[in-house]
Design a protein around this motif. Structure first.
Motif, PDB file in Angstrom:
ATOM      1  N   TRP A   1       0.940  -1.414  -0.069  1.00 28.98           N
ATOM      2  CA  TRP A   1       0.149  -0.071   0.057  1.00 28.98           C
ATOM      3  C   TRP A   1       0.985   1.201   0.088  1.00 28.98           C
TER       4      TRP A   1
ATOM      5  N   GLY B   1      -3.775  10.914   4.497  1.00 23.96           N
ATOM      6  CA  GLY B   1      -4.118   9.639   3.803  1.00 23.96           C
ATOM      7  C   GLY B   1      -3.267   8.624   3.905  1.00 23.96           C
TER       8      GLY B   1
ATOM      9  N   LYS C   1      -3.326   7.037   7.339  1.00 21.09           N
ATOM     10  CA  LYS C   1      -4.338   6.200   7.550  1.00 21.09           C
ATOM     11  C   LYS C   1      -4.173   4.834   6.995  1.00 21.09           C
ATOM     12  N   LEU C   2      -3.495   4.843   5.792  1.00 21.15           N
ATOM     13  CA  LEU C   2      -2.893   3.447   5.125  1.00 21.15           C
ATOM     14  C   LEU C   2      -2.244   2.754   5.905  1.00 21.15           C
TER      15      LEU C   2
ATOM     16  N   THR D   1      -4.048   1.564   9.323  1.00 23.01           N
ATOM     17  CA  THR D   1      -5.029   0.462   8.876  1.00 23.01           C
ATOM     18  C   THR D   1      -4.612  -0.850   8.806  1.00 23.01           C
TER      19      THR D   1
ATOM     20  N   LEU E   1     -10.954   5.947   0.639  1.00 21.11           N
ATOM     21  CA  LEU E   1      -9.861   5.394  -0.246  1.00 21.11           C
ATOM     22  C   LEU E   1     -10.198   5.687  -1.796  1.00 21.11           C
ATOM     23  N   ASP E   2      -9.242   5.876  -2.316  1.00 22.29           N
ATOM     24  CA  ASP E   2      -9.363   5.652  -3.598  1.00 22.29           C
ATOM     25  C   ASP E   2      -9.485   4.519  -4.378  1.00 22.29           C
TER      26      ASP E   2
ATOM     27  N   HIS F   1      -6.871   1.500  -3.521  1.00 14.67           N
ATOM     28  CA  HIS F   1      -6.791   1.255  -2.188  1.00 14.67           C
ATOM     29  C   HIS F   1      -8.062   0.511  -1.714  1.00 14.67           C
ATOM     30  N   ARG F   2      -9.268   0.941  -2.120  1.00 15.28           N
ATOM     31  CA  ARG F   2     -10.241   0.455  -1.799  1.00 15.28           C
ATOM     32  C   ARG F   2     -10.500  -1.228  -2.161  1.00 15.28           C
TER      33      ARG F   2
END
Length: 361
Positions: free
Chosen positions: A215, A277, A280-281, A284, A313-314, A317-318
């Motif tokens: 990621w 962002g 967050k990744l 996560t 998420l884009d 990544h989703r």
């Protein structure tokens, strides 16, 4: 993700007086559960109820009384849980400032008696706060992580906390000799706590790295555990050397209760190097990796709550996150406003939430 009908996990969830939810119950899928509905429909309240059952507190507020619905005297969440092949009945309620936990019809003396049933992690739109908030949250991440993989950790941590509290009481009153009396036990238990934290992180890091490299391929991510006392010295030595300073402060300044997990990106603190962002990744991945490790250790079927994160998420990544959920050993509950954000029509159990009412689809 296909799970046997008798797989471990949360088999039934019921609630009354909880937030804006109408009294109700659901029978979750042992693998994947997808929850959709408009803003303020009650999706977050539903996953908060699951967390409340597991931890006897909210992940949204420190004021537990706020989980009680307007006009109600109490909030109660009940669950039927299968763990290690056996069925358990768990109930958690909050009323008049008191939280009560009952396991198989009997009151529990400590949260640890029931918490092992549902090893739980939350991933939501504020997940990056694990990096940006105080060390308290990162210590909690460590403590719960170790708790579910090291059976002896709870006893060592409680022993350390007891010695710390007794020594703090002596420091507060300026009692030098009494404070010194508690130092050997505090140092021994503190070292055991630190050793187990480090062993846990050594197991968790390669699982994290697998997701970080996928990621955040352009970043080099690592972490460093600060024990809570200077490197290269034993805790017993530090307590003896700095006793006068701690007497002046009136409380202990060194030990695993002051530990911190520092996460670095390209050798710099991740909060300074990564965008919101990317943070967050990163976090996560840490929380997903933790549930994966729990699953491997067979400490109990982990539960993963993902609240509206897919919306932030884009598409790439989703998709990667949803693909991961199809393979994870955790029982998952995923919320979204729009069902099209969760292109998993053929998988799991779907629920729709409208005006606080939860309906299986």
């Amino acid at each position: 993700m296909t799970q046997p009908a008798d797989a471990d996990g949360l088999e039934r969830l019921g609630w009354t007086g909880f937030r804006g939810l109408a009294p109700g119950s659901i029978d979750p899928d042992p693998g994947l559960n997808l929850i959709h509905g408009d803003n303020a429909a009650g999706k977050t309240s539903l996953v908060e109820a699951i967390y409340f059952l597991a931890r006897a507190r909210s992940f949204i507020t420190h004021r537990t009384a706020r989980v009680i619905a307007n006009g109600q005297d109490a909030a109660v969440v009940n669950g039927r849980i299968r763990a290690q092949g056996q069925a358990y009945r768990l109930g958690v309620g909050h009323q008049q400032g008191e939280t009560r936990v009952r396991l198989n019809g009997a009151d529990t003396r400590a949260l640890s008696e029931s918490a092992w049933l549902l090893p739980i992690q939350v991933v939501n739109t504020e997940v990056q706060r694990l990096l940006t908030d105080s060390p308290d949250g990162r210590r909690a991440f460590l403590n719960w992580g170790v708790f579910h993989v090291k059976p002896g950790y709870r006893a060592d941590w409680r022993r350390y906390r007891r010695a710390l509290q007794q020594r703090n009481a002596a420091l507060k009153t300026g009692h030098r000799q009494l404070s010194a009396t508690w130092e050997p036990e505090m140092a021994e238990a503190g070292k055991r706590v630190d050793d187990q934290r480090r062993a846990f992180l050594a197991k968790l890091e390669p699982v994290c790295q697998k997701l970080w490299q996928q990621w955040l391929p352009d970043r080099s991510i690592e972490w460093r555990l600060r024990s809570g006392w200077p490197d290269g010295s034993g805790l017993d030595e530090i307590l003896d050397t700095h006793r006068d300073r701690e007497l002046a402060q009136g409380h202990g300044l060194y030990g695993p209760h002051r530990a911190d997990l520092r996460v670095l990106a390209d050798g710099v603190d991740a909060t300074a190097q990564l965008s919101r962002g990317q943070q967050k990744l990163l976090v996560t991945a840490m929380r997903l990796a933790l549930t994966e490790l729990w699953g491997e250790q067979r400490a109990g079927r982990p539960v993963l709550l993902l609240d509206d994160l897919p919306a932030e998420l884009d598409a790439g990544h989703r998709r990667a996150l949803l693909d991961y959920l199809l393979c994870t050993p955790a029982q998952c509950f995923v919320t979204a406003i729009d069902a099209t954000q969760l292109p998993l029509e053929a998988h799991g159990q779907w629920f729709h939430v409208e005006h606080g009412r939860v309906t299986a689809v």
